[in-house]
Design a protein around this motif. Structure first.
Motif, mmCIF file in Angstrom:
data_model
loop_
_atom_site.group_PDB
_atom_site.id
_atom_site.type_symbol
_atom_site.label_atom_id
_atom_site.label_comp_id
_atom_site.label_asym_id
_atom_site.label_seq_id
_atom_site.Cartn_x
_atom_site.Cartn_y
_atom_site.Cartn_z
ATOM 1 N N GLY A 239 110.406 70.546 -45.381
ATOM 2 C CA GLY A 239 109.706 69.237 -45.581
ATOM 3 C C GLY A 239 108.061 69.751 -45.173
ATOM 4 O O GLY A 239 107.327 68.988 -45.969
ATOM 5 N N ARG A 240 107.779 70.507 -44.626
ATOM 6 C CA ARG A 240 106.272 70.867 -44.253
ATOM 7 C C ARG A 240 105.786 71.781 -45.368
ATOM 8 O O ARG A 240 104.773 71.721 -45.849
ATOM 9 C CB ARG A 240 106.241 71.668 -42.933
ATOM 10 N N VAL A 241 106.645 72.832 -45.696
ATOM 11 C CA VAL A 241 105.988 73.627 -46.881
ATOM 12 C C VAL A 241 105.950 73.365 -48.311
ATOM 13 O O VAL A 241 105.308 73.987 -49.096
ATOM 14 C CB VAL A 241 106.639 75.161 -46.540
ATOM 15 N N ALA A 242 107.365 72.750 -48.535
ATOM 16 C CA ALA A 242 107.448 72.276 -49.980
ATOM 17 C C ALA A 242 106.200 71.628 -50.750
ATOM 18 O O ALA A 242 105.879 72.097 -51.817
ATOM 19 C CB ALA A 242 108.735 71.183 -50.136
ATOM 20 N N PRO A 243 105.407 70.660 -50.109
ATOM 21 C CA PRO A 243 104.049 70.416 -50.671
ATOM 22 C C PRO A 243 103.053 71.456 -50.643
ATOM 23 O O PRO A 243 102.394 71.400 -51.781
ATOM 24 C CB PRO A 243 103.774 69.162 -49.660
ATOM 25 N N LEU A 244 103.037 72.408 -49.691
ATOM 26 C CA LEU A 244 101.971 73.607 -49.930
ATOM 27 C C LEU A 244 102.463 74.399 -50.800
ATOM 28 O O LEU A 244 101.224 75.116 -51.494
ATOM 29 C CB LEU A 244 102.038 74.030 -48.433
ATOM 30 N N LEU A 245 103.651 74.367 -51.416
ATOM 31 C CA LEU A 245 104.086 75.216 -52.375
ATOM 32 C C LEU A 245 103.690 74.814 -53.522
ATOM 33 O O LEU A 245 104.107 75.564 -54.719
ATOM 34 C CB LEU A 245 105.580 75.698 -52.230
ATOM 35 N N GLY A 246 103.263 73.496 -53.732
ATOM 36 C CA GLY A 246 103.016 72.890 -55.081
ATOM 37 C C GLY A 246 104.180 72.133 -55.609
ATOM 38 O O GLY A 246 104.072 71.865 -56.863
ATOM 39 N N LEU A 247 105.111 71.832 -54.826
ATOM 40 C CA LEU A 247 106.438 71.362 -55.582
ATOM 41 C C LEU A 247 106.475 69.909 -55.352
ATOM 42 O O LEU A 247 106.112 69.186 -54.266
ATOM 43 C CB LEU A 247 107.509 71.668 -54.727
ATOM 44 N N LEU A 248 106.480 69.332 -56.424
ATOM 45 C CA LEU A 248 106.303 67.797 -56.626
ATOM 46 C C LEU A 248 107.749 67.234 -56.138
ATOM 47 O O LEU A 248 108.773 67.706 -56.508
ATOM 48 C CB LEU A 248 105.839 67.169 -57.862
ATOM 49 N N PRO A 249 107.432 66.275 -55.252
ATOM 50 C CA PRO A 249 108.947 65.439 -54.882
ATOM 51 C C PRO A 249 109.723 64.947 -55.844
ATOM 52 O O PRO A 249 108.953 64.280 -56.926
ATOM 53 C CB PRO A 249 108.554 64.582 -53.823
ATOM 54 N N HIS A 250 111.011 64.967 -55.981
ATOM 55 C CA HIS A 250 111.856 64.379 -57.172
ATOM 56 C C HIS A 250 112.353 63.196 -56.461
ATOM 57 O O HIS A 250 112.922 62.999 -55.691
ATOM 58 C CB HIS A 250 113.111 65.458 -57.375
ATOM 59 N N VAL A 251 111.796 62.126 -57.213
ATOM 60 C CA VAL A 251 112.073 60.823 -56.840
ATOM 61 C C VAL A 251 113.225 60.170 -58.021
ATOM 62 O O VAL A 251 113.283 60.096 -59.199
ATOM 63 C CB VAL A 251 111.078 59.927 -57.222
ATOM 64 N N GLU A 252 114.579 59.827 -57.322
ATOM 65 C CA GLU A 252 115.590 59.501 -58.258
ATOM 66 C C GLU A 252 115.149 58.091 -58.623
ATOM 67 O O GLU A 252 114.772 57.080 -57.790
ATOM 68 C CB GLU A 252 116.800 59.450 -57.345
ATOM 69 N N PRO A 253 115.740 57.574 -59.860
ATOM 70 C CA PRO A 253 115.180 56.408 -60.235
ATOM 71 C C PRO A 253 116.084 55.293 -59.658
ATOM 72 O O PRO A 253 117.419 55.522 -59.853
ATOM 73 C CB PRO A 253 115.553 56.269 -61.688
ATOM 74 N N VAL A 254 115.575 54.195 -59.288
ATOM 75 C CA VAL A 254 116.631 53.262 -58.881
ATOM 76 C C VAL A 254 116.703 51.833 -59.810
ATOM 77 O O VAL A 254 115.582 51.835 -60.574
ATOM 78 C CB VAL A 254 116.178 52.775 -57.434
ATOM 79 N N GLU A 255 117.566 51.187 -59.909
ATOM 80 C CA GLU A 255 117.921 50.208 -60.627
ATOM 81 C C GLU A 255 117.323 48.745 -59.987
ATOM 82 O O GLU A 255 117.912 48.586 -58.709
ATOM 83 C CB GLU A 255 119.567 49.917 -60.821
ATOM 84 N N LEU A 256 116.440 48.362 -60.478
ATOM 85 C CA LEU A 256 115.955 46.864 -59.786
ATOM 86 C C LEU A 256 116.738 45.909 -60.124
ATOM 87 O O LEU A 256 117.270 45.441 -61.311
ATOM 88 C CB LEU A 256 114.606 46.963 -60.497
ATOM 89 N N THR A 257 116.988 45.063 -59.076
ATOM 90 C CA THR A 257 118.017 43.660 -59.552
ATOM 91 C C THR A 257 117.159 42.575 -58.933
ATOM 92 O O THR A 257 116.129 42.701 -57.915
ATOM 93 C CB THR A 257 119.291 44.046 -58.700
#
Length: 594
Positions: free
Chosen positions: A569-587
């Motif tokens: 959680g600390r180093v992933a952003p520092l490595l330049g990795l963009l977070p993967h956001v799962e699409p959610v269904e809006l209701t």
């Protein structure tokens, strides 16, 4: 020269017959002889003058040429004529992958004494003890009043200490200029850098040599004047190293662990982005080695490179990957894991005596079934198992460019039986370092290629020979992903960064054989992001115990996994990795018109 007689008899007799003066003949001969002698002397003198003139011309020509050469060269400080001037003190810097300084040189001074020049030896001893509390006044006075004409007082002085000694004002205390190695980040990356010390020493210079880590591995390169002081660039990222060390240290203390190690590696290049071993040390003040029998207790001991451990169930993925590669199973193949299971008279059990019954190969990894991987290993066979593990580099020390890595030779059974094959399938019976494990997981993460770990910055992917197919590697990552989402590493999930990995809880062996009942070595080997693997992280804790619940918990899922999760959680952003956001269904959203 032919000498003519002054009074030739024939000429005199003839002169007498003719009535001439024979004495005039003698005078004429003397005159001619003197003229010949003067001519010879003149020739010798002229020859000598000519030779002397040529010599003077050559000398002045050489001097003129030398003066012209010096006038065209850059001005440099004159070198001392003492022996210390021959000591090569200059040493190149070491920098991280972004050019930030990890090790450099600073100018300082040494302090030495010439007791015969001292005026007040007692006062000097008193003042030195005041400036340097670790010194003993009586010992100093004994040295000053003895027969010694020279002695070192201090090899390195801070500017404040130098000024304080200068203020003593005794002519018997002298300073010598020298360079020393400085690690501006203190303990950060200490086990990689290693440290440096003094080799040959003189009063006007000291040779700085590497004593451990990359300082020793690349000692010749760092000291070579031909390199023009070019810095050595490592694969480490200083920011990521600092973040990982902070989390690892906190996790070790929180979980009451005796020690800890972590390796973060690029799965495609083999670059070690961060590597840490706890407890650590400050290379600016490197501690003395402790006796060999207790070497693993020393802060100098590199647990990531030298610590050879049974890494538990993290090995199970190698068993299933090989079986998949051989076509013996698929991820959906059902294996009977119900007990009892005996091999050569030894009973193979499950954690907490569980009995899972029939499980798919994927579920064997998710639930971490010993019997399941043991039965797969028997189908693979001991000989083929050895060949596969050897192809992953599990039999030899890693080739990383850190001198301590040569001591991390895996321990394997002298005779590889079916029982060995079964126990090794779930990580007992073969010991390796955390770096070995990281390199083996990198082969799974990068699509099936062997990777050699390196501490030097690389320009691109460095794939070795293929050890498994792309399809098998991808299927293995999928199984490791389910360990996090459904299995023993549920605390390993990091929002936005899909983590795949395997836990390993191994009983700690006793020095004289057997295993402790309440001491374990826990490991979590992870790959992230799982949908596009780029990095491998291995975290190992020595004797951890989680005490926040009603009962102590020692499994990797409760210890190593949360630490690894926090690191990612600390180093992933520092490595330049963009977070993967799962699409959610809006209701229940109503579109309102203006």
């Amino acid at each position: 020269m032919t000498r003519t007689p002054l009074r030739p008899l024939a000429t005199i007799l003839q002169a007498r017959q003719n009535g001439a003066d024979h004495k005039a003949i003698e005078k004429e001969n003397i005159r001619q002889r003197h003229e010949e002698m003067r001519g010879a002397a003149r020739q010798r003198a002229e020859g000598r003058l000519l030779v002397l003139g040529v010599m003077f011309l050559a000398a002045f020509s050489i001097i003129g040429i030398r003066m012209g050469t010096l006038s065209q060269s850059e001005v440099v400080e004159p070198r001392s004529s003492t022996g210390g001037a021959r000591i090569m003190a200059q040493r190149a810097d070491i920098v991280d992958r972004n050019g930030r300084i990890l090790a450099t040189n600073i100018e300082t001074h040494s302090l030495y004494a010439q007791p015969q020049q001292m005026i007040d030896k007692e006062r000097v001893a008193q003042e030195l003890e005041r400036i340097f509390p670790d010194m003993n006044e009586q010992r100093l006075l004994k040295d000053f009043t003895g027969k010694r004409k020279f002695l070192w007082v201090r090899k390195k002085l801070s500017p404040e200490q130098k000024q304080a000694v200068h203020d003593i004002g005794d002519p018997g205390l002298l300073f010598g200029p020298r360079e020393m190695r400085l690690y501006p980040n203190g303990k950060l990356a200490a086990h990689i850098l290693g440290g440096a010390g003094f080799g040959r020493e003189g009063v006007s210079a000291a040779e700085v040599i590497g004593v451990a880590g990359v300082e020793k591995t690349f000692d010749d390169i760092l000291r070579d004047p031909a390199n023009g002081g070019k810095a050595l660039t490592l694969s480490l990222d200083l920011t990521i190293q600092a973040a990982m060390e902070r989390v690892l240290y906190g996790g070790m203390k929180l979980l009451n662990a005796k020690g800890a190690a972590a390796v973060l590696m690029d799965a495609h290049t083999g670059e070690v982005i961060a590597l840490s071993s706890m407890p650590d040390f400050d290379p600016n003040d490197r501690p003395r080695p402790i006796p060999t029998e207790a070497g693993s207790e020393s802060p100098l001991f590199n647990r990531a490179l030298q610590g050879v451990y049974e890494l538990g169930s993290t090995f199970k993925i190698f068993t299933t990957a090989q079986a998949l590669e051989l076509g013996l199973v698929t991820p959906e193949t059902v294996i009977e894991t119900k007990g009892p299971m005996k091999v050569h008279g030894y009973t193979i059990g499950e954690f907490e005596n569980k009995n899972y019954g029939k499980l798919s190969v994927t579920d064997i990894i998710v639930k971490s079934s010993n019997r399941g991987t043991g039965r797969i290993a028997l189908d693979v066979g001991a000989e083929r198992q050895q060949e596969f593990l050897q192809s992953l580099g599990m039999f030899d020390p890693t080739k990383i460019e850190v001198v301590e890595a040569t001591g991390g030779k895996p321990l394997k059974p002298s005779k590889w039986t079916d029982l060995s094959a079964v126990t090794i399938s779930y990580g007992h019976g073969l010991s390796a370092t955390p770096l070995h494990l990281a390199a083996a997981y990198a082969a799974i993460a990068n699509g099936g290629h062997k990777i050699e770990p390196t501490i030097l910055k690389q320009s691109g992917a460095k794939y070795g020979p293929r050890v498994m197919s792309q399809a098998v590697a991808e299927a293995s990552v999928d199984m490791l992903r389910k360990v996090v989402t459904e299995g023993t590493a549920s605390m390993g999930e990091v929002p936005g960064y899909h983590v795949a990995g395997k836990t390993g809880t191994a009983d700690k062996p006793k020095p004289n054989g057997g295993y402790y009942e309440d001491k374990v070595i826990n490991t979590f080997a992870s790959v992230f992001p799982a949908h596009d693997p780029k990095y491998v992280l291995v975290v190992t804790l020595d004797e951890p115990v989680e005490t926040m619940g009603e009962e102590p918990r020692r499994t990797a899922g409760w210890t190593a996994v949360p630490v690894a999760s926090e690191i990612i959680g600390r180093v992933a952003p520092l490595l330049g990795l963009l977070p993967h956001v799962e699409p959610v269904e809006l209701t229940d959203i109503t579109l309102a018109a203006n």
